[in-house]
Design an enzyme around this catalytic site. Structure first.
Site, PDB file in Angstrom:
ATOM      1  N   PHE A 141      42.818  15.936 -67.283  1.00  0.00           N
ATOM      2  CA  PHE A 141      43.981  14.736 -66.602  1.00  0.00           C
ATOM      3  C   PHE A 141      44.674  15.964 -66.184  1.00  0.00           C
ATOM      4  O   PHE A 141      45.527  16.272 -67.084  1.00  0.00           O
ATOM      5  CB  PHE A 141      44.264  13.982 -67.693  1.00  0.00           C
ATOM      6  CG  PHE A 141      45.391  13.114 -67.400  1.00  0.00           C
ATOM      7  CD1 PHE A 141      45.214  12.068 -66.556  1.00  0.00           C
ATOM      8  CD2 PHE A 141      46.828  13.454 -67.449  1.00  0.00           C
ATOM      9  CE1 PHE A 141      45.822  11.044 -66.182  1.00  0.00           C
ATOM     10  CE2 PHE A 141      47.811  12.520 -66.359  1.00  0.00           C
ATOM     11  CZ  PHE A 141      47.502  11.585 -65.976  1.00  0.00           C
ATOM     12  N   ASP A 226      47.623  24.122 -67.309  1.00  0.00           N
ATOM     13  CA  ASP A 226      48.176  23.048 -67.785  1.00  0.00           C
ATOM     14  C   ASP A 226      48.742  22.767 -68.941  1.00  0.00           C
ATOM     15  O   ASP A 226      48.064  22.214 -70.029  1.00  0.00           O
ATOM     16  CB  ASP A 226      47.680  22.425 -66.939  1.00  0.00           C
ATOM     17  CG  ASP A 226      48.493  20.288 -67.330  1.00  0.00           C
ATOM     18  OD1 ASP A 226      49.396  19.998 -68.115  1.00  0.00           O
ATOM     19  OD2 ASP A 226      48.067  19.289 -66.272  1.00  0.00           O
ATOM     20  N   LYS A 255      57.112  16.931 -68.961  1.00  0.00           N
ATOM     21  CA  LYS A 255      56.818  16.550 -70.330  1.00  0.00           C
ATOM     22  C   LYS A 255      58.705  16.244 -71.257  1.00  0.00           C
ATOM     23  O   LYS A 255      59.838  16.071 -70.806  1.00  0.00           O
ATOM     24  CB  LYS A 255      55.867  16.055 -71.272  1.00  0.00           C
ATOM     25  CG  LYS A 255      54.758  15.403 -69.752  1.00  0.00           C
ATOM     26  CD  LYS A 255      53.834  14.438 -71.202  1.00  0.00           C
ATOM     27  CE  LYS A 255      52.939  13.708 -69.974  1.00  0.00           C
ATOM     28  NZ  LYS A 255      51.261  14.030 -69.603  1.00  0.00           N
TER      29      LYS A 255
HETATM   30  C1  LIG Z   1      51.134  13.531 -68.594  1.00  0.00           C
HETATM   31  C2  LIG Z   1      50.070  14.993 -67.879  1.00  0.00           C
HETATM   32  C3  LIG Z   1      49.930  14.927 -66.439  1.00  0.00           C
HETATM   33  C4  LIG Z   1      50.940  14.216 -65.926  1.00  0.00           C
HETATM   34  O1  LIG Z   1      52.854  14.296 -66.052  1.00  0.00           O
HETATM   35  P1  LIG Z   1      53.728  12.933 -64.888  1.00  0.00           P
HETATM   36  O2  LIG Z   1      54.334  13.786 -65.670  1.00  0.00           O
HETATM   37  O3  LIG Z   1      53.173  11.823 -66.187  1.00  0.00           O
HETATM   38  O4  LIG Z   1      52.969  13.035 -63.733  1.00  0.00           O
HETATM   39  C5  LIG Z   1      49.626  16.391 -65.924  1.00  0.00           C
HETATM   40  N1  LIG Z   1      49.007  16.757 -67.135  1.00  0.00           N
HETATM   41  C6  LIG Z   1      49.192  17.096 -68.041  1.00  0.00           C
HETATM   42  C7  LIG Z   1      47.765  17.936 -68.886  1.00  0.00           C
HETATM   43  C8  LIG Z   1      48.773  15.830 -68.803  1.00  0.00           C
HETATM   44  O5  LIG Z   1      49.409  15.580 -70.204  1.00  0.00           O
END
Ligand SMILES: *Cc1c(COP(=O)(O)O)cnc(C)c1O
Length: 403
Positions: A141, A226, A255
């Site tokens: 994700f 990520d 985040k």
């Molecule tokens: C939440 C998340 C995203 C996307 O972030 P948004 O601010 O919602 O666009 C990308 N990668 C990971 C691992 C995430 O948990």
């Protein structure tokens, strides 16, 4: 006069149905606790998917935001402002890197990392134009933009959105042989979540991240981590990669970087990687704005002495103990790292347990059907963590009927 729960739920008719929120309407937050419109206090054990690592309404972060609001909020990148260089330098230092490209949301930062890797591939590695390939993981994700969902294997994320962006090869998460086989001379990056958060807090096998690091080094491929959800203290370290002493070529952050106040994301890397961008080749109206930089800098400073991470490690040990004592009849598997857990349920759905937990005063979230995930704020009091876990143990022992 504020609206009641029923009035707000009715008003939801005008909200697009791309979420299925739990039946609770929150109006205040403080630390690890929120209050709903009926005055009920609830323990937040989701933390906005780690966007609220420092809890709700943190006094220092709010103070910084208020002061910045009174002084300067937005300039665009057409001009310098007096907070951008500080933010980028301090974030780069925290990550042991050299350069930062600030964006807003996580998805934008992942998109930026993909663009960075392709540009690096063509300009530095020498991949023939149009051939760049990025290896990604099954169950990933990385956000919701079209290019990002192009390499998702979640049908909900992809249905009816084609045609998709080419250039991605997906291999099973945790399978180093498959990753090795997928890399060829056109590969510019391997994109990996060190822990798959949305996937259900899936931890890779021990040594996997180190093997990915080694593969990327051997084949002259960028390792992109990520760490949007796993980074900034959640797992007890600044980055989840730190657990294996792995330093990727590129961190993607978001985040918690916004302190639970504003969206702040960033790509953090070395100068030979992020240095590929020239003026006009990438940008964002809001990326690196003064308010975002003020809050982001305060978040970086909060993480600098390691005490937040230390606390997450110590409370994480308490958390792991409590997780291991959950009723075995209800729980098929538990995974945790720091203050982050995925609990696979034997019979009930994650949603069903979340609804039961809500009735008992705890906010949580399901992941993919039979998994419950927990990510309390890193500032949660130990007694509150124990209280929340006791509610979960009750819910799992007694089932939905007893609620
Ligand atoms: C939440 C998340 C995203 C996307 O972030 P948004 O601010 O919602 O666009 C990308 N990668 C990971 C691992 C995430 O948990």
């Amino acid at each position: 006069m504020s609206l009641t729960h029923d009035e707000i739920t009715r008003a939801d008719a005008s909200v697009a149905h791309n979420y299925h929120p739990l039946p609770v309407v929150i109006t205040r937050g403080e630390g690890a606790w929120v209050t709903d419109v009926e005055g009920r206090r609830l323990l937040d054990m989701l933390s906005g998917y780690s966007a609220l690592n420092f809890g709700h309404g943190d006094k220092d972060l709010l103070g910084v935001a208020h002061a910045q609001l009174d002084r300067l909020t937005l300039t665009s990148r057409a001009f310098h402002h007096d907070g951008l260089a500080t933010f980028c330098a301090e974030l780069a230092e925290l990550a042991g890197m050299e350069m930062v490209l600030p964006m807003n949301t996580g998805a934008e930062a992942v998109e930026t990392a993909v663009k960075t890797a392709r540009k690096w591939g063509y300009r530095v590695k020498g991949v023939p134009d149009g051939r760049a390939k990025i290896v990604v993981m099954g169950g990933n994700f990385h956000g919701r933009t079209l290019t990002i969902v192009s390499f998702s294997d979640d049908p909900d994320a992809t249905a009816d959105y084609g045609p998709f962006t080419p250039g991605f090869v997906r291999v099973p998460f945790g399978d180093i042989a498959a990753a090795r086989a997928a890399v060829d001379e056109d590969t510019v990056a391997v994109l990996v979540e060190p822990v798959q958060g949305e996937g259900g807090v899936i931890l890779p096998p021990p040594g996997y991240l180190r093997q990915i690091r080694q593969l990327c080094t051997e084949r002259n491929v960028l390792m992109i981590a990520d760490e949007i959800q796993s980074g900034l203290g959640r797992t007890g370290r600044t980055f989840a990669c730190d657990h294996e002493d792995v330093v990727p070529d590129v961190y993607v952050l978001g985040k918690a970087l916004g302190g639970g106040i504003v969206p702040v994301s960033a790509v953090v890397s070395r100068a030979d990687v992020l240095g590929v961008f020239r003026p006009g080749e990438h940008g964002s109206t809001f990326g690196g704005n003064p308010l975002a930089c003020a809050v982001g800098t305060a978040v970086v400073r909060r993480l600098r002495d390691g005490s937040v991470q230390q606390r997450a490690t110590e409370l994480g040990a308490v958390f792991a103990g409590l997780l291991s004592e959950l009723p075995g009849g209800a729980v098929a598997a538990v995974r945790s790292l720091g203050l982050w857990a995925g609990i696979d349920l034997r019979e009930r759905t994650g949603r069903d347990v979340c609804e039961g937990l809500l009735r008992r005063g705890v906010l949580s979230k399901d992941a993919h059907g039979r998994t419950l995930r927990l990510a309390p704020p890193l500032v949660v009091a130990e007694a509150d963590l124990r209280w929340g876990m006791a509610r979960l143990a009750e819910e799992l022992a007694q089932g939905p009927e007893a609620a």
